[in-house]
Write a protein that holds these residues in place. Structure first.
Motif, PDB file in Angstrom:
ATOM      1  N   SER A  35       1.040  -1.088   0.143  1.00  0.00           N
ATOM      2  CA  SER A  35      -0.135   0.037  -0.029  1.00  0.00           C
ATOM      3  C   SER A  35       0.314   1.021  -0.357  1.00  0.00           C
ATOM      4  O   SER A  35       0.362   2.054  -0.533  1.00  0.00           O
ATOM      5  N   PRO A  36       2.094   1.012   1.147  1.00  0.00           N
ATOM      6  CA  PRO A  36       2.781   2.679   1.310  1.00  0.00           C
ATOM      7  C   PRO A  36       3.198   2.581  -0.637  1.00  0.00           C
ATOM      8  O   PRO A  36       3.635   3.734  -1.206  1.00  0.00           O
ATOM      9  N   ALA A  37       4.162   1.593  -0.947  1.00  0.00           N
ATOM     10  CA  ALA A  37       4.783   1.322  -2.358  1.00  0.00           C
ATOM     11  C   ALA A  37       3.752   2.040  -3.191  1.00  0.00           C
ATOM     12  O   ALA A  37       3.937   2.756  -4.315  1.00  0.00           O
ATOM     13  N   ALA A  38       2.654   1.531  -3.669  1.00  0.00           N
ATOM     14  CA  ALA A  38       1.596   2.080  -4.547  1.00  0.00           C
ATOM     15  C   ALA A  38       1.392   3.167  -4.200  1.00  0.00           C
ATOM     16  O   ALA A  38       1.557   3.904  -5.467  1.00  0.00           O
ATOM     17  N   ILE A  39       0.911   3.894  -3.263  1.00  0.00           N
ATOM     18  CA  ILE A  39       1.402   5.647  -2.882  1.00  0.00           C
ATOM     19  C   ILE A  39       2.582   6.666  -3.694  1.00  0.00           C
ATOM     20  O   ILE A  39       2.186   7.510  -4.887  1.00  0.00           O
ATOM     21  N   ALA A  40       3.406   5.881  -3.471  1.00  0.00           N
ATOM     22  CA  ALA A  40       5.033   6.292  -3.466  1.00  0.00           C
ATOM     23  C   ALA A  40       4.747   6.261  -5.665  1.00  0.00           C
ATOM     24  O   ALA A  40       5.328   7.400  -5.935  1.00  0.00           O
ATOM     25  N   LEU A  41       4.291   4.960  -6.208  1.00  0.00           N
ATOM     26  CA  LEU A  41       4.867   4.985  -7.644  1.00  0.00           C
ATOM     27  C   LEU A  41       3.935   5.607  -7.939  1.00  0.00           C
ATOM     28  O   LEU A  41       4.413   6.887  -8.679  1.00  0.00           O
ATOM     29  N   PHE A  87      -4.559  10.170 -13.680  1.00  0.00           N
ATOM     30  CA  PHE A  87      -3.683   9.951 -12.872  1.00  0.00           C
ATOM     31  C   PHE A  87      -3.681  11.230 -12.257  1.00  0.00           C
ATOM     32  O   PHE A  87      -3.294  11.006 -10.962  1.00  0.00           O
ATOM     33  N   LEU A  88      -3.859  12.239 -12.107  1.00  0.00           N
ATOM     34  CA  LEU A  88      -3.595  12.960 -11.174  1.00  0.00           C
ATOM     35  C   LEU A  88      -5.433  12.874 -10.185  1.00  0.00           C
ATOM     36  O   LEU A  88      -5.155  13.567  -9.301  1.00  0.00           O
ATOM     37  N   VAL A  89      -5.867  12.498 -10.854  1.00  0.00           N
ATOM     38  CA  VAL A  89      -7.400  12.282 -10.138  1.00  0.00           C
ATOM     39  C   VAL A  89      -7.112  10.545  -8.702  1.00  0.00           C
ATOM     40  O   VAL A  89      -7.480  11.050  -8.027  1.00  0.00           O
ATOM     41  N   VAL A  90      -6.202   9.699  -9.822  1.00  0.00           N
ATOM     42  CA  VAL A  90      -5.776   8.713  -9.273  1.00  0.00           C
ATOM     43  C   VAL A  90      -5.276   9.507  -7.276  1.00  0.00           C
ATOM     44  O   VAL A  90      -5.109   8.670  -6.919  1.00  0.00           O
ATOM     45  N   VAL A  91      -4.038   9.887  -7.635  1.00  0.00           N
ATOM     46  CA  VAL A  91      -2.835  10.657  -6.840  1.00  0.00           C
ATOM     47  C   VAL A  91      -3.703  11.836  -5.759  1.00  0.00           C
ATOM     48  O   VAL A  91      -3.832  11.601  -4.663  1.00  0.00           O
ATOM     49  N   VAL A  92      -4.976  12.289  -6.360  1.00  0.00           N
ATOM     50  CA  VAL A  92      -6.043  12.927  -5.376  1.00  0.00           C
ATOM     51  C   VAL A  92      -6.485  11.554  -4.569  1.00  0.00           C
ATOM     52  O   VAL A  92      -6.697  12.325  -3.283  1.00  0.00           O
ATOM     53  N   ALA A  93      -6.832  10.798  -5.497  1.00  0.00           N
ATOM     54  CA  ALA A  93      -7.030  10.058  -4.594  1.00  0.00           C
ATOM     55  C   ALA A  93      -6.718   9.241  -2.968  1.00  0.00           C
ATOM     56  O   ALA A  93      -7.041   8.697  -2.116  1.00  0.00           O
ATOM     57  N   GLU A  94      -5.674   8.935  -3.614  1.00  0.00           N
ATOM     58  CA  GLU A  94      -4.869   8.460  -2.797  1.00  0.00           C
ATOM     59  C   GLU A  94      -4.213   9.491  -1.688  1.00  0.00           C
ATOM     60  O   GLU A  94      -4.139   9.211  -0.680  1.00  0.00           O
TER      61      GLU A  94
END
Length: 275
Positions: A35-41, A87-94
């Motif tokens: 999970s933390p790796a996914a956020i970083a990647l 993927f900007l939306v994905v980062v916001v969700a993360e």
């Protein structure tokens, strides 16, 4: 930065694909680092996608000026920008999930990240496919990206040779020979281009004597084994076409003694057997 576009794009693709994969697998609950790796990647990949979109915008001007390339460039740009935006939306969700990490509602943000990330991979695939089409189907940027005039010469040489092969396969030997004549005039010091033209004289124009004259003027380097073999094999073929089988056999025997090769030996055996 335009010249760095291909490298940045590949970083974005690798980071985002692995990031979405890690986020999807993280729903299994283990291993804990996913999970933390996914956020970083996903964050790093999205930043790379933003930079890739910027460098693509900078790079597309000269490419769009090439005849016939504008529609392909516009398609690539469209999907690249869509991938960046998704993927900007994905980062916001993360980030929302990270802020709500101690709340049950974080689960919904991560669900959104996973679903939108999968959609983003589809847009990323389309962007990559259209980018590859620009490079490999239209030669967009090939020979021009570095700004080195020598690279343009490489593009011209490759284009003349490939079009000559296409014309030959399409039953237009005269056109193939004409293109290789141009290549030989444009690259007089390139031994492989001169060999291609000599081969064309034999295959496309059926001019055996001109082929032999051309081959006599070509001197392959002593340490260039593949070119020496090709030169000798072509000389033997021309001699056979001229009715000089004994000369062809002698040529191949000398070649085999100098640069032993199973291919040369096979051709030599065939000639001795009368084939």
């Amino acid at each position: 930065m335009a010249a760095l576009h291909p490298q940045i794009v590949h970083f974005a693709i690798a980071l985002l694909v692995v990031g979405v994969l890690f986020r999807a697998i993280s729903w299994l609950g283990r291993p804990a680092f996913l999970s933390p790796a996914a956020i970083a990647l996903l964050t790093l990949g999205t930043l790379a996608a933003v930079v890739a979109a910027y460098t693509g915008d900078v790079a597309h001007g000269p490419v769009e000026q090439m005849p016939g390339l504008r529609p392909a460039v516009e398609d690539h740009e469209f999907w690249g920008e869509w991938a960046r935006n998704i993927f900007l939306v994905v980062v916001v969700a993360e980030l929302v999930a990270l802020a709500l990490r101690n709340s049950p509602r974080a689960r919904y943000a991560l669900m959104a990240s996973t679903a939108v990330g999968v959609l983003g991979l589809g847009a990323l695939y389309e962007a990559g496919e259209h980018g590859g089409e620009i490079v490999y189907a239209y030669a967009g940027g090939v020979g021009t990206r570095s700004g080195d005039p020598q690279d343009v010469s490489h593009l011209l040489r490759a284009g003349l040779y490939q079009q000559a092969l296409a014309d030959r396969n399409a039953g237009r030997p005269g056109s193939a020979a004409a293109l290789l004549d141009i290549a030989a005039q444009r690259f007089p010091a390139d031994v492989e281009v001169q060999l291609a033209r000599a081969e064309s004289l034999l295959i496309d124009r059926h001019d055996v004597m001109a082929t032999l004259d051309a081959l006599r003027s070509i001197m392959p380097a002593a340490d260039n084994r593949p070119v020496r073999i090709r030169h000798g094999m072509l000389t033997a073929d021309a001699l056979v076409a001229a009715g000089q089988r004994d000369g062809a056999i002698a040529t191949l025997q000398q070649l085999q003694a100098a640069v032993p090769s199973p291919r040369v030996q096979q051709r030599l055996n065939a000639l001795k057997a009368g084939d």
